[in-house]
Scaffold this motif. Sequence first.
Motif, PDB file in Angstrom:
ATOM      1  N   GLY A  66     -24.221 155.451 149.607  1.00 34.16           N
ATOM      2  CA  GLY A  66     -24.956 154.222 149.859  1.00 34.16           C
ATOM      3  C   GLY A  66     -26.411 154.243 149.447  1.00 34.16           C
ATOM      4  O   GLY A  66     -27.165 153.325 149.761  1.00 34.16           O
ATOM      5  N   ALA A  67     -26.840 155.305 148.738  1.00 31.09           N
ATOM      6  CA  ALA A  67     -28.259 155.413 148.409  1.00 31.09           C
ATOM      7  C   ALA A  67     -28.539 155.897 146.992  1.00 31.09           C
ATOM      8  O   ALA A  67     -29.542 155.520 146.401  1.00 31.09           O
ATOM      9  CB  ALA A  67     -28.945 156.358 149.400  1.00 31.09           C
ATOM     10  N   VAL A  68     -27.690 156.751 146.434  1.00 28.98           N
ATOM     11  CA  VAL A  68     -27.940 157.371 145.129  1.00 28.98           C
ATOM     12  C   VAL A  68     -27.095 156.655 144.080  1.00 28.98           C
ATOM     13  O   VAL A  68     -25.880 156.547 144.216  1.00 28.98           O
ATOM     14  CB  VAL A  68     -27.599 158.874 145.154  1.00 28.98           C
ATOM     15  CG1 VAL A  68     -27.890 159.508 143.799  1.00 28.98           C
ATOM     16  CG2 VAL A  68     -28.360 159.585 146.266  1.00 28.98           C
ATOM     17  N   LEU A  69     -27.749 156.178 143.052  1.00 34.29           N
ATOM     18  CA  LEU A  69     -27.059 155.463 141.979  1.00 34.29           C
ATOM     19  C   LEU A  69     -26.806 156.425 140.826  1.00 34.29           C
ATOM     20  O   LEU A  69     -27.743 157.069 140.336  1.00 34.29           O
ATOM     21  CB  LEU A  69     -27.917 154.295 141.490  1.00 34.29           C
ATOM     22  CG  LEU A  69     -27.344 153.498 140.338  1.00 34.29           C
ATOM     23  CD1 LEU A  69     -26.147 152.672 140.801  1.00 34.29           C
ATOM     24  CD2 LEU A  69     -28.397 152.592 139.753  1.00 34.29           C
ATOM     25  N   THR A  70     -25.536 156.564 140.420  1.00 35.70           N
ATOM     26  CA  THR A  70     -25.232 157.414 139.272  1.00 35.70           C
ATOM     27  C   THR A  70     -24.791 156.553 138.093  1.00 35.70           C
ATOM     28  O   THR A  70     -24.193 155.494 138.275  1.00 35.70           O
ATOM     29  CB  THR A  70     -24.140 158.454 139.584  1.00 35.70           C
ATOM     30  OG1 THR A  70     -22.902 157.802 139.843  1.00 35.70           O
ATOM     31  CG2 THR A  70     -24.536 159.335 140.759  1.00 35.70           C
ATOM     32  N   VAL A  71     -25.121 157.027 136.911  1.00 36.03           N
ATOM     33  CA  VAL A  71     -24.763 156.351 135.664  1.00 36.03           C
ATOM     34  C   VAL A  71     -24.123 157.395 134.759  1.00 36.03           C
ATOM     35  O   VAL A  71     -24.697 158.468 134.557  1.00 36.03           O
ATOM     36  CB  VAL A  71     -26.005 155.754 134.963  1.00 36.03           C
ATOM     37  CG1 VAL A  71     -25.605 155.044 133.680  1.00 36.03           C
ATOM     38  CG2 VAL A  71     -26.774 154.834 135.883  1.00 36.03           C
ATOM     39  N   GLU A  72     -22.933 157.082 134.240  1.00 34.08           N
ATOM     40  CA  GLU A  72     -22.268 157.967 133.301  1.00 34.08           C
ATOM     41  C   GLU A  72     -21.917 157.187 132.046  1.00 34.08           C
ATOM     42  O   GLU A  72     -21.510 156.029 132.129  1.00 34.08           O
ATOM     43  CB  GLU A  72     -20.994 158.551 133.904  1.00 34.08           C
ATOM     44  CG  GLU A  72     -21.265 159.488 135.064  1.00 34.08           C
ATOM     45  CD  GLU A  72     -19.990 160.096 135.616  1.00 34.08           C
ATOM     46  OE1 GLU A  72     -19.379 160.917 134.902  1.00 34.08           O
ATOM     47  OE2 GLU A  72     -19.618 159.738 136.736  1.00 34.08           O
ATOM     48  N   PHE A  73     -22.093 157.825 130.895  1.00 36.71           N
ATOM     49  CA  PHE A  73     -21.721 157.179 129.642  1.00 36.71           C
ATOM     50  C   PHE A  73     -21.420 158.244 128.602  1.00 36.71           C
ATOM     51  O   PHE A  73     -21.807 159.413 128.748  1.00 36.71           O
ATOM     52  CB  PHE A  73     -22.818 156.235 129.145  1.00 36.71           C
ATOM     53  CG  PHE A  73     -24.134 156.895 128.842  1.00 36.71           C
ATOM     54  CD1 PHE A  73     -24.419 157.347 127.563  1.00 36.71           C
ATOM     55  CD2 PHE A  73     -25.088 157.058 129.838  1.00 36.71           C
ATOM     56  CE1 PHE A  73     -25.636 157.952 127.282  1.00 36.71           C
ATOM     57  CE2 PHE A  73     -26.306 157.660 129.568  1.00 36.71           C
ATOM     58  CZ  PHE A  73     -26.586 158.112 128.280  1.00 36.71           C
ATOM     59  N   THR A  74     -20.697 157.842 127.563  1.00 36.62           N
ATOM     60  CA  THR A  74     -20.360 158.723 126.456  1.00 36.62           C
ATOM     61  C   THR A  74     -20.809 158.063 125.163  1.00 36.62           C
ATOM     62  O   THR A  74     -20.464 156.915 124.893  1.00 36.62           O
ATOM     63  CB  THR A  74     -18.842 159.002 126.406  1.00 36.62           C
ATOM     64  OG1 THR A  74     -18.445 159.570 127.658  1.00 36.62           O
ATOM     65  CG2 THR A  74     -18.489 159.959 125.277  1.00 36.62           C
ATOM     66  N   SER A  75     -21.585 158.793 124.370  1.00 39.11           N
ATOM     67  CA  SER A  75     -22.070 158.273 123.091  1.00 39.11           C
ATOM     68  C   SER A  75     -20.916 158.221 122.089  1.00 39.11           C
ATOM     69  O   SER A  75     -19.868 158.835 122.300  1.00 39.11           O
ATOM     70  CB  SER A  75     -23.189 159.158 122.545  1.00 39.11           C
ATOM     71  OG  SER A  75     -22.654 160.408 122.125  1.00 39.11           O
ATOM     72  N   THR A  76     -21.128 157.526 121.013  1.00 43.26           N
ATOM     73  CA  THR A  76     -20.087 157.461 119.984  1.00 43.26           C
ATOM     74  C   THR A  76     -19.850 158.825 119.353  1.00 43.26           C
ATOM     75  O   THR A  76     -18.792 159.076 118.794  1.00 43.26           O
ATOM     76  CB  THR A  76     -20.440 156.439 118.888  1.00 43.26           C
ATOM     77  OG1 THR A  76     -21.738 156.736 118.382  1.00 43.26           O
ATOM     78  CG2 THR A  76     -20.395 155.020 119.417  1.00 43.26           C
ATOM     79  N   ALA A  77     -20.811 159.733 119.458  1.00 42.28           N
ATOM     80  CA  ALA A  77     -20.641 161.095 118.944  1.00 42.28           C
ATOM     81  C   ALA A  77     -19.807 161.951 119.896  1.00 42.28           C
ATOM     82  O   ALA A  77     -19.500 163.099 119.590  1.00 42.28           O
ATOM     83  CB  ALA A  77     -22.000 161.742 118.715  1.00 42.28           C
ATOM     84  N   GLY A  78     -19.460 161.399 121.081  1.00 45.46           N
ATOM     85  CA  GLY A  78     -18.625 162.126 122.035  1.00 45.46           C
ATOM     86  C   GLY A  78     -19.399 162.904 123.082  1.00 45.46           C
ATOM     87  O   GLY A  78     -18.806 163.618 123.878  1.00 45.46           O
ATOM     88  N   HIS A  79     -20.721 162.779 123.116  1.00 39.80           N
ATOM     89  CA  HIS A  79     -21.533 163.470 124.119  1.00 39.80           C
ATOM     90  C   HIS A  79     -21.595 162.617 125.383  1.00 39.80           C
ATOM     91  O   HIS A  79     -21.984 161.456 125.328  1.00 39.80           O
ATOM     92  CB  HIS A  79     -22.940 163.740 123.587  1.00 39.80           C
ATOM     93  CG  HIS A  79     -22.949 164.506 122.310  1.00 39.80           C
ATOM     94  ND1 HIS A  79     -22.610 165.843 122.237  1.00 39.80           N
ATOM     95  CD2 HIS A  79     -23.229 164.120 121.040  1.00 39.80           C
ATOM     96  CE1 HIS A  79     -22.686 166.239 120.982  1.00 39.80           C
ATOM     97  NE2 HIS A  79     -23.060 165.223 120.232  1.00 39.80           N
ATOM     98  N   SER A  80     -21.225 163.202 126.514  1.00 35.60           N
ATOM     99  CA  SER A  80     -21.233 162.478 127.777  1.00 35.60           C
ATOM    100  C   SER A  80     -22.448 162.872 128.596  1.00 35.60           C
ATOM    101  O   SER A  80     -22.863 164.029 128.588  1.00 35.60           O
ATOM    102  CB  SER A  80     -19.955 162.768 128.562  1.00 35.60           C
ATOM    103  OG  SER A  80     -18.836 162.287 127.848  1.00 35.60           O
TER     104      SER A  80
END
Length: 159
Positions: A78-92
């Motif tokens: 309820g307090a910490v916001l996480t963001v995850e993504f993967t670039s087109t090169a495959g790096h997450s």
Amino acid sequence: MKLSLLLPVTAALLAGPAHAQTASKPASPPPANLACGVLKAEASKTGSTSNWTVSGPSGKNTETGVLKSGPRFECVDGAVLTVEFTSTAGHSFFDAYFPDGTNIGYGRQQIDRRGGRVVLPIQAKGRIAAPYRAAFDYHCKLSMPADPITPAMRAECAP
């Protein structure tokens, strides 16, 4: 003559409704907007470019990229916001934003998930304000000369 009768009957059977089959629901997409305590995340996409902003008490952080997947937002405890993504090169990538205005980021290969919890490198624990440390578990897989794991730190690692 039998073949000419068989084809229309077969076609009619194949065109009819399929019985005993259920359509599976597609997985719901991650939210494009998320409020997590005092933090907010917003994402949009223009063509192949993704844009996302994390805002909180210390201001806004805006990112732009052409992504293979994400950004995916999650609210931890309820307090910490996480963001995850993967670039087109495959790096997450994984970023955690805290209500006190700090944030930490790691390559996704350095992050685990166990039992619905995020498991960070033990070195991250000292960089997280005390009230938010219990929101995560910690692993001891990432010992580097510039950021060693001390024996005291090892005692706090998840098995």
